[in-house]
Scaffold this motif. Structure first.
Motif, PDB file in Angstrom:
ATOM      1  N   ASP A   1       0.841  -1.197   0.000  1.00  0.00           N
ATOM      2  CA  ASP A   1       0.000   0.000   0.000  1.00  0.00           C
ATOM      3  C   ASP A   1       0.880   1.252   0.000  1.00  0.00           C
ATOM      4  O   ASP A   1       1.970   1.248   0.565  1.00  0.00           O
TER       5      ASP A   1
ATOM      6  N   LYS B   1     -11.563   3.799   4.248  1.00  0.00           N
ATOM      7  CA  LYS B   1     -11.945   3.661   2.832  1.00  0.00           C
ATOM      8  C   LYS B   1     -10.736   3.902   1.927  1.00  0.00           C
ATOM      9  O   LYS B   1     -10.598   3.249   0.887  1.00  0.00           O
TER      10      LYS B   1
ATOM     11  N   GLU C   1      -8.690   0.772   2.024  1.00  0.00           N
ATOM     12  CA  GLU C   1      -9.243  -0.271   1.141  1.00  0.00           C
ATOM     13  C   GLU C   1      -8.753  -0.095  -0.290  1.00  0.00           C
ATOM     14  O   GLU C   1      -8.671  -1.043  -1.055  1.00  0.00           O
ATOM     15  N   ARG C   2      -8.433   1.148  -0.634  1.00  0.00           N
ATOM     16  CA  ARG C   2      -7.938   1.451  -1.975  1.00  0.00           C
ATOM     17  C   ARG C   2      -6.410   1.399  -2.047  1.00  0.00           C
ATOM     18  O   ARG C   2      -5.821   1.802  -3.051  1.00  0.00           O
TER      19      ARG C   2
ATOM     20  N   ASN D   1      -7.927   9.545  -5.151  1.00  0.00           N
ATOM     21  CA  ASN D   1      -8.671   8.593  -4.319  1.00  0.00           C
ATOM     22  C   ASN D   1      -9.507   9.305  -3.271  1.00  0.00           C
ATOM     23  O   ASN D   1     -10.624   8.890  -2.964  1.00  0.00           O
TER      24      ASN D   1
ATOM     25  N   GLU E   1     -12.663  10.558  -4.802  1.00  0.00           N
ATOM     26  CA  GLU E   1     -13.646   9.486  -5.003  1.00  0.00           C
ATOM     27  C   GLU E   1     -14.260   9.009  -3.690  1.00  0.00           C
ATOM     28  O   GLU E   1     -15.470   8.752  -3.616  1.00  0.00           O
TER      29      GLU E   1
END
Lengths: 390, 390
Positions: free
Chosen positions: B9, B334, B337-338, B378, B381
């Motif tokens: 990540d 969130k 998660e991306r 990100n 979004e």
């Protein structure tokens, strides 16, 4: 995983050993957030693994922080002892002398049981000393890397519990944990300090301590405030318990990559093809091989003949006196030229009289590496080149 | 060299940043003896590189030991200050509060100039305080990662030298050295503490301090003995000087692999395609981009409007208040998660009210990585998914 470490000299110094490819690969772990499940579970696994390596129950608390092995001396003194406490230091070489030195800035009253270089205080002397005065703690250097003397931790702890049950048993396991047997619960050890770069097979940069139930209690009940911020275990212990519970807690930034590296090295020790007990056995076998070679070559060890006969020499290392006509310049640098790094002498009374060979970790558990043989064959040749005839 | 770190990540937390492949490869360095030329010269190069990153002359002494950034607080207090000394602490967030807390076990008398969250004491307030009492030292947290407030170290130091020339200037540069300009010589800084894992682009596990000439003198001339063994700089400084002179000296085992990793990261900073000055400039540009995005999205920063107008917000990080209707659960997890890790709030008064983005190191110097854009796209979004409309 195809990672292979770079070609390098073979390192067989007591104090530094070879690391496996897997451990080094873990030390190259990409940046990771402290809150990641991967990191939190690695830290918890490391703490629990350290307990298992030292045969300690859940009543004990390991603490791992950025630092070095000898930082454990300060941590023990500041948190478990109080200024004015009497401490009995067992001298087995330079590192036990340094432990004494580390106690003095904190107002600890030290009595030292001395022994000539290559020897150690006897159980009788220790019992006698414990009868003379009430000591808050006794300090044992399990393997003193300056001399190669091995302390009989089991017997000393038993003698202490017998003669002076309130005295806490502190063990410096820097050159022993993971290489020499140390059974915290069975032997009644209260505090252990160690480091990753020797018997634990992981690069340096971490201070590892383990507090038994009595040390934890002393820590919690001490009257004087801890005169330190960073070294206050009251700040660190909850952090360790949180990680073991699967949850991030923060006091200072942990050495993330070294935690991942230790996770791998502890897995190798606890779940690898060689069990922990076999590891101790293999360390003994390597030690016997090196010590037999020394005898075969007509050389003497720094450890006394009496200790050699009574399991008083370290299994993790060997100290060898230069034979007549041979000096330090003939051996250590000549070995280095051949790509084999061993250590010179470091005891201030005789540092030019001997050299030191470490035999720990993958160099003894993985015979296919041939590390021990490589040291001995090169040593034989280097001695011959220097004109030495056994 | 074909080493490539494992997929992972993207880490953009103030406190942890991405590391280059070359730095991580150096951290996987095979075992090495402390006496090897390779290690000795790496350590010397690291010390000299740290001076250059902080624009310090040879009269200053950097010290690098196994530890963490905040260990520098204890090192400063124990070695440069004495019990009973008055210290003026400038509050800019949680980490300056902790600095205050770290002084108390040592008997330091603290006066704290407080400021509301997201603000900082003004130069006028600081001058006024320095007139009221004679302070041995003033403490400045250059970037407080809990709030994103940037202290004007240059102006504060100038004010201190003007009003109270004997007061020593201490700077916590943990989230700033290597990312924000800090000129030790020109600005008259006496003590800096920092860590490798932020602006210096190297995994954590090292405590870095730099003593200017006045701090070195205070260290040497202090009357009270240093009540510590491991933290005594009188033991460490000769070791550093020895390594800089090309010779091994030993007090405790240095974190060998992290030294090699820092050697590489400092080379990247000092001899790489992006100069140090360009690095600061690129950090500012990334910061402007993030802060412009926050404004464009109609969001507020934790840092006050006034500070934002007057270069009082960090360039190395941005703190963003959750807009109306959006909570922590909508953003940080969130984003994770991306595959993008940013930080939650950590100031105890408002930790659920804001989040934190770090923009330091290779994520800002190497635009081809697209790290900053990845965070912002990100975030856009994730905000939209949570139903937020700017």
């Amino acid at each position: 995983m195809s990672f292979k470490q770079a070609p390098h000299d073979l390192l067989m110094v007591p104090g530094f050993i070879e690391f496996s490819d897997e451990v080094l690969w873990a030390n190259a772990h990409p940046a990771v957030g402290l809150m990641s499940d991967e990191f939190v579970s690695a830290f918890g696994e490391v703490l629990d693994g350290l307990r298992r390596v030292m045969y300690a129950s859940k009543d004990s608390q390991p603490v791992v922080l950025s630092g070095s092995g000898n930082m454990g001396w300060d941590l023990a003194t500041l948190n478990v002892l109080e200024p004015g406490d009497n401490v009995l230091v067992l001298q087995t070489g330079h590192f036990s002398d340094l432990w004494e030195e580390s106690l003095l800035p904190y107002g600890i009253k030290v009595t030292k049981l001395t022994a000539p270089v290559g020897q150690r205080p006897s159980i009788e002397e220790i019992k006698e000393a414990l009868k003379q005065k009430k000591y808050r703690a006794i300090t044992i250097t399990q393997v003193d890397t300056s001399t190669g003397v091995l302390s009989d931790v089991k017997a000393i702890s038993a003698a202490t519990h017998e003669v002076s049950p309130e005295t806490l048993v502190f063990v410096d396991g820097v050159c022993s944990v993971g290489a020499e047997e140390l059974r915290v619960d069975d032997w009644g050890i209260d505090f252990v300090l160690t480091a990753p770069q020797q018997g634990l097979g992981c690069p340096p940069g971490v201070s590892i301590i383990l507090l038994g139930p009595r040390a934890l209690k002393a820590c919690e009940e001490r009257k004087a405030p801890v005169e330190s911020y960073f070294f206050s275990l009251k700040r660190w212990i909850p952090v360790m318990r949180s990680f073991e519970g699967g949850k991030l807690a923060y006091f200072a930034t942990p050495p993330t990559n070294l935690i991942f590296a230790m996770q791998v090295s502890l897995r190798e020790m606890l779940n690898g093809p060689v069990s922990l007990e076999e590891r101790f056995e293999k360390t003994k076998q390597a030690s016997s091989k090196v010590k037999a070679f020394v005898a075969e070559m007509g050389m003497q060890q720094l450890v006394s003949e009496e200790l050699l006969r009574t399991n008083g020499a370290a299994n993790s290392m060997t100290t060898v006196r230069y034979p007549k006509g041979i000096t330090a310049a003939d051996i250590v640098p000549k070995m280095a030229e051949r790509g084999v790094v061993i250590g010179g002498g470091i005891h201030h009374t005789c540092k030019d009289d001997y050299f030191r060979i470490g035999h720990i970790g993958i160099s003894v558990t993985d015979e296919s590496r041939g590390d021990v043989d490589k040291v001995l064959s090169n040593l034989r040749e280097v001695l011959a080149e220097a004109g030495y005839k056994p």
